[in-house]
Write a protein that holds these residues in place. Structure first.
Motif, PDB file in Angstrom:
ATOM      1  N   GLU A 367     -37.149  72.722 -56.450  1.00 13.26           N
ATOM      2  CA  GLU A 367     -37.243  72.445 -55.019  1.00 13.26           C
ATOM      3  C   GLU A 367     -36.338  71.280 -54.636  1.00 13.26           C
ATOM      4  N   LEU A 371     -33.251  71.505 -52.012  1.00 12.60           N
ATOM      5  CA  LEU A 371     -33.254  70.640 -50.826  1.00 12.60           C
ATOM      6  C   LEU A 371     -31.928  69.887 -50.704  1.00 12.60           C
ATOM      7  N   HIS A 414     -44.164  74.088 -46.836  1.00  6.32           N
ATOM      8  CA  HIS A 414     -42.735  74.155 -47.164  1.00  6.32           C
ATOM      9  C   HIS A 414     -42.209  75.587 -47.056  1.00  6.32           C
TER      10      HIS A 414
END
Length: 466
Positions: A367, A371, A414
């Motif tokens: 993640e 990002l 998310h």
């Protein structure tokens, strides 16, 4: 008869101890004197030097079988617990002594014999890991690991050491950890640092294979073996011959396939569909984000397979437990991804770094990388100044105080944010699966588990595609 290993039975119930002795002798094992207490067991161990000890947890006297297990672990003697008490507290205490197995009473004769065979095999393989490594191998491992498995926290330093320790061996390795923690990268390090590095490493995602195709995919098939088998095809094990096979999400294998896979580990041979058996020389590295011990208790994972795989366990720690590594990881990904995208981004602001440090990272390192990749593509500056609402902590409805969100709540928020950004497109270029860095079946599974549906969308919003 050729006698097998020497076994010590530590059991204070006369009938059970006698039944065990008869069972073991009939199977060809040598049996030491039977001990009724920890003190008695210690004296017998000094005199008779058993290869393995079967221990009942509840014994006469002040000391329990778990006390004896701790002693045996320090002496590097293999042991298996036998107990009529399967309470979680007892299991947790027993686990800290690192046994080679645990059988709850009443047990079957077959279970005892399988557990013994697996435990003795695992112990002998662990013994082979104790030979010293050359400084050249250490240096090669250190150089490689620093550039790929990033981290200087205590848990990562320990992981680096264990990778270097096990890489030269042929033992099976089981990598445990949450999704996104880099289990496949760890497996690749083990392969590249091993004597098998010049041969292939074949990766298989067990969760992505339909149950009807798993056997053909792993073991291959002959021409005409079934409908549409127009040509002979080598399976993944045969493709990995001489090298390493990485079985990701091993906990997803159906029970029938677990049985066939166990034979590969035991006999070093595969059974080609429509053909004959074939010998293969393959090192097995498996990974899971499931608790396989709980799966065993629930009857969804074979105990004998678990102990065959778990010869050398490795733990891939979640990112939230090693936040000291975040600055190092951020710099690594910015350098790597800016070079790939020909971007001028060279760092992050103090505010952006604080946002990263305050976030719990349910998607772990994967993640974080995704990002940073997105913001490098979106940024026109030399610095990423903010990552938006990463640190947002919404108040719990009906509560006057802030509360810490669960991992599932953070993950749900998310994924929802990414889906909205993609206009609820799941697969294909620019889809949520690509942005999140996960496979479409995995994302669909998470959508179902987190109860993410298209309800509440604006009228003109497109429904997500599966």
């Amino acid at each position: 008869m050729k006698y097998k290993a020497k076994i010590l039975i530590v059991e204070d119930q006369y009938i059970e101890a006698n039944n065990l002795e008869v069972l073991l002798r009939r199977a060809g094992y040598r049996v030491c004197s039977i001990a009724r207490s920890v003190a008695e067991a210690v004296e017998i161990i000094k005199k008779e030097l058993p290869d393995l000890v079967l221990i009942d947890i509840q014994l006469k006297g002040r000391q329990t079988g778990i006390d004896l297990g701790g002693l045996l672990s320090r002496k590097n003697i293999a042991f298996i617990y036998l107990s009529g008490n399967s309470k979680q507290q007892i299991l947790d205490a027993a686990k800290t002594t690192r046994p080679y197995g645990f059988l709850a009473k009443p047990y079957r004769e077959k279970d005892i014999l399988i557990m013994l065979e697996v435990a003795l095999y695992a112990h002998s393989e662990n013994q082979s890991l104790n030979r010293p490594q050359s400084s050249a191998v250490d240096q090669k491992a250190t150089d490689y690991l620093i550039s790929d498995v990033i981290g200087q926290s205590s848990s990562m330093v320990e992981l680096h050491k264990n990778i270097m320790r096990v890489a030269h061996s042929n033992v099976s390795v089981l990598i445990c950890g949450e999704s996104g923690t880099g289990k496949e990268l760890i497996a690749r390090n083990i392969h590249l640092l091993s004597p098998r590095c010049k041969n292939p490493m074949i990766s298989v995602n067990c969760a992505a294979l339909p149950a009807s195709l798993i056997e053909a995919e792993l073991f291959g098939y002959e021409k005409g073996a079934f409908t549409n088998a127009l040509d002979k095809r080598a399976g993944r094990f045969e493709q990995a011959d001489g090298g390493t096979i990485f079985l990701d999400e091993i906990g997803e294998l159906p029970l029938e396939m677990q049985s066939k896979f166990l034979r590969v580990l035991q006999e070093k041979e595969i059974e080609v569909i429509g053909g004959t058996t074939k010998k293969v020389d393959v090192r097995v590295v498996a990974a899971t984000n499931r608790n396989l011990q709980e799966e065993m208790v629930a009857g969804r994972f074979r105990a004998d397979l678990y102990y065959r795989l778990n010869v050398f366990p490795l733990n891939s720690p979640p990112l939230r437990e090693r936040k000291d590594d975040l600055p190092l990881l951020v710099n690594h990904f910015i350098t790597k991804l800016s070079r790939i995208e020909n971007s001028k981004v060279a760092g992050v602001s103090e505010q952006a770094m604080q946002e990263i440090m305050n976030y719990d990272w349910p998607g772990n390192v994967r993640e974080l990388e995704n990002l940073i990749h997105r913001h490098i593509l979106l940024s026109g500056e030399s610095m990423i100044r903010s990552f938006g609402n990463l640190t947002a902590q919404p108040a719990k409805p009906g509560s006057g105080t802030d509360y810490m969100r669960t991992i599932e709540e953070v993950e749900r928020e998310h994924i929802l944010a990414v889906l909205m950004k993609c206009n609820w497109k799941v697969y294909g270029p620019g889809g949520a699966a690509e942005i999140l860095g996960i496979k479409v079946p995995t994302l669909n599974s998470r959508l179902k588990k987190l109860n993410i549906e298209k309800t509440g969308l604006k009228k003109n919003s497109r429904p997500y595609k599966s």
